[in-house]
Write a protein that holds these residues in place. Structure first.
Motif, PDB file in Angstrom:
ATOM      1  N   SER A 101       0.867  -1.177   0.000  1.00  0.00           N
ATOM      2  CA  SER A 101       0.000   0.000   0.000  1.00  0.00           C
ATOM      3  C   SER A 101       0.902   1.225   0.000  1.00  0.00           C
ATOM      4  CB  SER A 101      -0.921   0.028   1.229  1.00  0.00           C
ATOM      5  OG  SER A 101      -0.170   0.279   2.411  1.00  0.00           O
TER       6      SER A 101
ATOM      7  N   THR B  85       1.000   5.225   1.563  1.00  0.00           N
ATOM      8  CA  THR B  85       0.438   6.295   2.378  1.00  0.00           C
ATOM      9  C   THR B  85       1.246   7.567   2.162  1.00  0.00           C
ATOM     10  OG1 THR B  85      -0.373   4.790   4.095  1.00  0.00           O
ATOM     11  CG2 THR B  85      -0.068   7.092   4.716  1.00  0.00           C
TER      12      THR B  85
ATOM     13  N   ARG C  61      -3.698   0.189  -3.186  1.00  0.00           N
ATOM     14  CA  ARG C  61      -4.479   0.963  -2.228  1.00  0.00           C
ATOM     15  C   ARG C  61      -3.645   2.138  -1.732  1.00  0.00           C
ATOM     16  NH1 ARG C  61      -8.629  -1.892   0.460  1.00  0.00           N
ATOM     17  NH2 ARG C  61      -8.909   0.036   1.639  1.00  0.00           N
TER      18      ARG C  61
ATOM     19  N   LEU D 255      -3.564   5.849   0.728  1.00  0.00           N
ATOM     20  CA  LEU D 255      -4.126   6.639   1.825  1.00  0.00           C
ATOM     21  C   LEU D 255      -3.464   8.017   1.849  1.00  0.00           C
ATOM     22  CD1 LEU D 255      -5.677   7.021   4.564  1.00  0.00           C
ATOM     23  CD2 LEU D 255      -3.666   6.006   5.684  1.00  0.00           C
TER      24      LEU D 255
ATOM     25  N   LEU E 227      -3.068  10.973   4.498  1.00  0.00           N
ATOM     26  CA  LEU E 227      -3.221  11.211   5.935  1.00  0.00           C
ATOM     27  C   LEU E 227      -2.522  12.513   6.287  1.00  0.00           C
ATOM     28  CD1 LEU E 227      -2.731   8.617   8.786  1.00  0.00           C
ATOM     29  CD2 LEU E 227      -1.544  10.819   8.883  1.00  0.00           C
TER      30      LEU E 227
ATOM     31  N   ALA F 144      -6.420  13.673  -2.424  1.00  0.00           N
ATOM     32  CA  ALA F 144      -7.011  12.378  -2.099  1.00  0.00           C
ATOM     33  C   ALA F 144      -8.164  12.053  -3.040  1.00  0.00           C
ATOM     34  CB  ALA F 144      -7.485  12.375  -0.647  1.00  0.00           C
TER      35      ALA F 144
ATOM     36  N   ALA G 129      -8.237   7.984  -3.270  1.00  0.00           N
ATOM     37  CA  ALA G 129      -7.586   7.396  -2.107  1.00  0.00           C
ATOM     38  C   ALA G 129      -8.465   7.509  -0.870  1.00  0.00           C
ATOM     39  CB  ALA G 129      -6.249   8.099  -1.850  1.00  0.00           C
ATOM     40  N   ALA G 130      -8.185   6.645   0.104  1.00  0.00           N
ATOM     41  CA  ALA G 130      -8.761   6.838   1.429  1.00  0.00           C
ATOM     42  C   ALA G 130      -8.151   8.103   2.036  1.00  0.00           C
ATOM     43  CB  ALA G 130      -8.464   5.626   2.305  1.00  0.00           C
ATOM     44  N   LYS G 131      -8.866   8.725   2.952  1.00  0.00           N
ATOM     45  CA  LYS G 131      -8.393   9.969   3.566  1.00  0.00           C
ATOM     46  C   LYS G 131      -8.628   9.923   5.060  1.00  0.00           C
ATOM     47  CE  LYS G 131     -10.911  13.660   3.564  1.00  0.00           C
ATOM     48  NZ  LYS G 131     -11.737  14.835   3.167  1.00  0.00           N
TER      49      LYS G 131
ATOM     50  N   PHE H  64      -5.751   0.905   7.943  1.00  0.00           N
ATOM     51  CA  PHE H  64      -5.577   0.945   6.493  1.00  0.00           C
ATOM     52  C   PHE H  64      -4.746  -0.230   6.011  1.00  0.00           C
ATOM     53  CE2 PHE H  64      -2.870   2.511   2.922  1.00  0.00           C
ATOM     54  CZ  PHE H  64      -3.862   2.498   1.947  1.00  0.00           C
TER      55      PHE H  64
END
Length: 291
Positions: A134, A136, A229, A231, A233, A250, A255-257, A282
């Motif tokens: 992943s 980040t 994937r 993220l 952050l 994001a 993307a996830a946030k 995550f």
């Protein structure tokens, strides 16, 4: 510059050197209490004026979830040696270094976290073809810094050839830290880290953070094609890249946030438990999709 609150290594965390095809890198390594990792490992990459110690407050918590977690000094940072050669400090060259670290930390896929300038470097790693478990981007942005952050990076870049880091420390950095009432141990560490940096490397990396193009669309396409994937952050009060800019990034990445309450540009120190919990969640979700 991230300022540590403590320097004592937590249980299960040790200093080490990671040998790669592109040379050795100083690191902090955290292992789970059992000593036997059961989940994918993680690699944490610091920002421009930072070091592996920027992650000291989260290493034990992250490793407790059953994984090996390694934080490194990039080439030319603090305790990782670097040449007096500008070409070694481009975003692409540093990204190749991170790819080499991913290779040796395997064979399982490795979660990759880049803080601030480290996020721009990790973006290069992924775009070069490396495939972590992943990605980040922590307190990092879509392109070059602007505003006050750019002014600070530009001042550092331009002052290093003229003054050198010893004078910059004595004239600017030390008085500021002393005025903030930092403990002598922390002050001594910050001095050692500042003077341990390659001056050529620090000046070149400052220029890189000032000239980074917007590659978000390219990264989004790559992540979609590789099912990587991602993220984003950041702290709710980040003062380097604005929270709004990171939120848009994001969205563009799909993307996830996660926004960390009570944190600014260094959430791993300013809100370590919240930051570690977000990363664990995550990573576990990303590993579920790998199976």
């Amino acid at each position: 510059m991230s300022t540590p609150r403590f320097l004592t290594l937590p249980p299960g965390v040790s200093r080490t050197t990671v040998e790669t095809s592109r040379g050795p890198f100083a690191a902090l390594e955290a292992l789970p209490g059992s000593g036997v990792p059961e989940r994918c490992p993680a690699l944490l990459v610091p920002g421009l004026t930072g070091s592996k110690e920027d992650f000291l407050a989260v290493l034990q918590t992250l490793a407790a979830s059953g994984r090996r977690v390694v934080a490194v000094d990039m080439r030319g940072q603090y305790e990782s040696l670097g040449p007096d050669d500008a070409s070694a400090y481009t975003r692409a060259a540093l990204g190749d270094d991170i790819a080499a670290l991913l290779d040796v930390l395997g064979p399982d896929p490795v979660h990759l976290v880049g803080h601030s300038f480290g996020g721009l470097v990790c973006r290069e790693t992924v775009l070069s073809g490396a495939l972590p478990a992943s990605l980040t981007l922590m307190s990092s942005g879509p392109s070059a810094v602007d505003g006050q952050a750019a002014a600070k990076a530009r001042a550092l870049r331009d002052a290093i050839p003229e003054l050198g880091m010893e004078q910059i420390w004595a004239l600017s950095l030390e008085p500021d830290y002393v005025g903030r009432g930092l403990h002598d141990e922390i002050l001594a560490f910050l001095r050692a880290r500042t003077l341990g940096n390659s001056e050529k490397g620090l000046a070149c990396m400052a220029n890189e953070i000032l000239t980074a193009p917007d590659l978000v669309d390219e990264l989004a396409k790559h992540c979609t094609e590789s099912s990587l994937r991602t993220l984003v952050l950041y702290g709710e009060d980040d003062d380097v890249w604005s929270p709004a800019a990171q939120a848009v990034m994001a969205e563009r990445l799909g993307a996830a946030k996660v926004v960390i309450p009570g944190a600014a540009h260094s959430p791993a120190w300013e809100a370590p438990e919240t930051t570690a919990a977000a990363l664990r969640t995550f990573w576990n979700e990303a590993e579920h999709t790998l199976k």
